[in-house]
Design an enzyme around this catalytic site. Structure first.
Site, PDB file in Angstrom:
ATOM      1  N   LYS A  87      -7.401  51.262  20.986  1.00  0.00           N
ATOM      2  CA  LYS A  87      -7.067  50.777  22.235  1.00  0.00           C
ATOM      3  C   LYS A  87      -5.688  51.445  22.511  1.00  0.00           C
ATOM      4  CE  LYS A  87      -5.294  46.362  23.899  1.00  0.00           C
ATOM      5  NZ  LYS A  87      -5.148  44.874  23.496  1.00  0.00           N
TER       6      LYS A  87
ATOM      7  N   SER B 174      -6.870  38.765  22.571  1.00  0.00           N
ATOM      8  CA  SER B 174      -7.272  40.038  23.086  1.00  0.00           C
ATOM      9  C   SER B 174      -8.228  40.841  22.308  1.00  0.00           C
ATOM     10  CB  SER B 174      -6.128  41.195  23.442  1.00  0.00           C
ATOM     11  OG  SER B 174      -5.432  40.507  24.663  1.00  0.00           O
TER      12      SER B 174
ATOM     13  N   SER C  40      -7.340  41.432  26.614  1.00  0.00           N
ATOM     14  CA  SER C  40      -6.865  42.567  27.107  1.00  0.00           C
ATOM     15  C   SER C  40      -7.701  43.880  26.645  1.00  0.00           C
ATOM     16  CB  SER C  40      -5.333  42.957  26.896  1.00  0.00           C
ATOM     17  OG  SER C  40      -4.936  43.005  25.500  1.00  0.00           O
TER      18      SER C  40
HETATM   19  N1  GLN Z   1      -4.745  36.872  27.522  1.00  0.00           N
HETATM   20  C1  GLN Z   1      -3.535  36.618  26.837  1.00  0.00           C
HETATM   21  C2  GLN Z   1      -2.433  37.161  27.430  1.00  0.00           C
HETATM   22  O1  GLN Z   1      -2.552  37.671  28.637  1.00  0.00           O
HETATM   23  C3  GLN Z   1      -3.512  37.475  25.371  1.00  0.00           C
HETATM   24  C4  GLN Z   1      -3.307  38.930  25.611  1.00  0.00           C
HETATM   25  C5  GLN Z   1      -3.500  39.758  24.081  1.00  0.00           C
HETATM   26  O2  GLN Z   1      -3.817  39.124  23.287  1.00  0.00           O
HETATM   27  N2  GLN Z   1      -2.811  40.851  24.319  1.00  0.00           N
HETATM   28  O3  GLN Z   1      -1.238  37.241  27.283  1.00  0.00           O
END
Ligand code: GLN
Length: 509
Positions: free
Chosen positions: A84, A183, A159
């Site tokens: 990532k 994420s 994400s």
């Molecule tokens: N969807 C969550 C957020 O928007 C988690 C994002 C993540 O785990 N990086 O913060």
């Protein structure tokens, strides 16, 4: 384009690639070339990778072939992986999918990347994500959204959406993601694959671009639970460069996979799931119930439990995470990293040229969601509001952790080994569906954020499909540093849930 090696019945796993390279049945160059070709042909469709390291990957593969005998015990010998784009790889673009890091090539390597390379893995590229990992759909990426290999009009989640899409579309057998509030697990659920968030402290965060430092963890996205166990064994362990990584012994995770769940007690928070408050889709609930049956068939005992503070997890997370983000992102000021919007000496309009440069760089460099989080977080931490928001959120965070401690407690609580729930309340949504409504996007994190707030390990495994053929995920949350039990349970589910290894039909590629 060519169908994947094993077609829609499931592509090659990291374990099978490693075994084939180890015994010389396939050369690392051949395997790597196959995946690089798939990326070259398929990435335009999925927008899963933001950078591809073709030459470096093939050079490394050739080295692996030359030194096969010497390196034969390396656990990921010849396995191509994607990383990532919030994780630093030395000298290679690392942008967090943000304009503010355009052109940034870190002078150092994340510990996870070093460990993977030492284990024989080949980094083939970096994957798309929401900017600084803030989001649930990859729509907040400076590169544009990734797409779901099961339905191009839908999000692969976020994400780590590019990571999940890269595995589901068989552009790579393994992807490494980060998980601050879901994420890794949510995109894994949306793409029908396995995603593991290890216990906070299990895996080094050195070299991860920090979003919320008390919540962030790095982990694998894979086709099978066995592959997740294999990769965790490589990632896990104390790193002197990350003071929050812990010394706890690293289990032999693949040895934990017995194929059955006899003797394990699985907690089900029925009130949370059945109250209607979590907004769970009927088909998701039906798939979840089938997964519970599958675990029972594999020998597990189901136990009703209570998580009375779970309903506060989303509001608590959306105070704590932006608060930490507002502080972590202060370093992107145009001085040390990436892009800078310069200011002429006579142009500073009363302010100093340097502060005007900061303002312009941050205004042009960050996208709207990142700005929203910085503002929310700065507000929650500001004098006068700190007690009402941030401090209160931290107190409720302790109560959420206590709910889990009680559920796991053998003396006074339910004594369960894991807590089961759907990974997400709905299957993958359409691109654009939640983009104008940040709150609707945030509410989709209802089941994932607690594992980050508590630090506990959690895995998402495939739990079947909706009528429309979209994958659904089962989430299991475990005791701190007991990833072995989660993997064992997940593996038992995988063998009993129908279609766990089904892959998207790529006939139309
Ligand atoms: N969807 C969550 C957020 O928007 C988690 C994002 C993540 O785990 N990086 O913060």
């Amino acid at each position: 384009m060519k169908p994947a090696a094993a077609g829609s019945a499931g592509a090659e796993t990291a374990t099978s690639i490693r075994d084939a390279v180890r015994t010389g049945r396939r050369s690392a160059v051949d395997v790597c070339g196959h995946y690089l070709d798939r990326i070259a042909e398929g990435n335009g469709r999925w927008n899963a990778l933001t950078a591809v390291f073709r030459d470096e990957a093939l050079t490394r593969a050739a080295e692996i072939d030359r030194r096969r005998n010497e390196w034969r015990d390396r656990p990921l010998l010849g396995v191509p992986i994607t990383i990532k784009d919030v994780i630093c790889t030395r000298g290679q673009p690392t942008t967090a999918a943000s304009r503010i890091l355009a052109g940034f090539r870190p002078p150092y390597e994340a510990t996870v990347a070093t460990r993977l390379r030492e284990a024989g893995a080949i980094v083939v590229g970096k994957t798309n994500c929401d900017e600084f990992a803030m989001g649930s759909s990859t729509e907040h990426s400076a590169y544009g959204p990734s797409r779901n290999p099961w339905d191009r009009e839908r999000t692969p989640g976020g994400s780590s959406g590019g990571a999940a899409a890269s595995v589901a579309a068989a552009l790579a057998p393994v992807a490494i993601g980060s998980d601050t509030g879901g994420s890794i697990r949510q995109p894994a659920a949306f793409c029908g694959i396995v995603g593991l968030k290890p216990t906070y402290g299990r895996v080094s965060r050195y070299g991860l671009l920090a979003f919320a430092s008390s919540l962030d963890q790095i982990g694998p996205l894979t086709q099978t639970v066995r592959d997740a166990a294999l990769v965790l064994g490589v990632l896990a362990g104390r790193d002197p460069r990350d003071a929050t990584s812990v010394e706890a012994p690293v289990d032999d995770y693949t040895a934990a996979l017995t194929g059955e769940a006899t003797g394990l007690r699985v907690g089900v928070p029925r009130a949370l799931l059945e109250s209607g408050d979590a907004g769970i889709d009927d088909e998701v609930l039906a798939a979840f119930r089938q997964a519970l049956d599958a675990m029972q068939a594999a020998g597990a005992t189901l136990v009703d439990i209570d998580l009375p503070h779970a309903e506060y997890a989303v509001p608590v997370y959306y105070l704590v995470a932006p608060a930490e983000a507002s502080s972590n992102l202060a370093r992107y000021d145009g001085v040390r990293y990436g892009a800078r919007c310069g200011v002429a000496d006579d142009e500073a309009n009363g302010g100093s040229p340097i502060s005007t440069m900061y303002d312009r760089t941050r205004d042009a460099g960050f996208g709207p969601e990142v700005k929203r989080r910085i503002m929310l977080g700065t507000y929650a931490l500001s004098a006068g509001y700190y007690d009402a928001y941030y401090r209160r959120a931290q107190r409720v965070r302790s109560l959420i952790r206590r709910d889990y401690d009680i559920a796991f407690d053998e003396a006074g609580g339910s004594g369960v080994d894991a807590v089961a729930m759907p990974t997400t309340p709905s299957p993958a949504f359409r691109l654009g569906e939640h983009l104008q409504e940040p709150l609707a996007m945030y509410l989709g994190d209802v089941f994932t954020v607690s594992a980050n707030l508590t630090g506990l390990p959690a895995i998402s495994v495939p739990a079947g499909f909706t009528g429309e053929g979209l994958p659904v995920g089962l989430q299991l949350v475990g005791r701190a540093f007991d990833e072995a039990t989660l993997l064992r349970l997940g593996d038992a589910c995988e063998s009993t849930v129908a279609g766990s290894r089904r892959r998207p039909d790529r006939a139309g590629e």
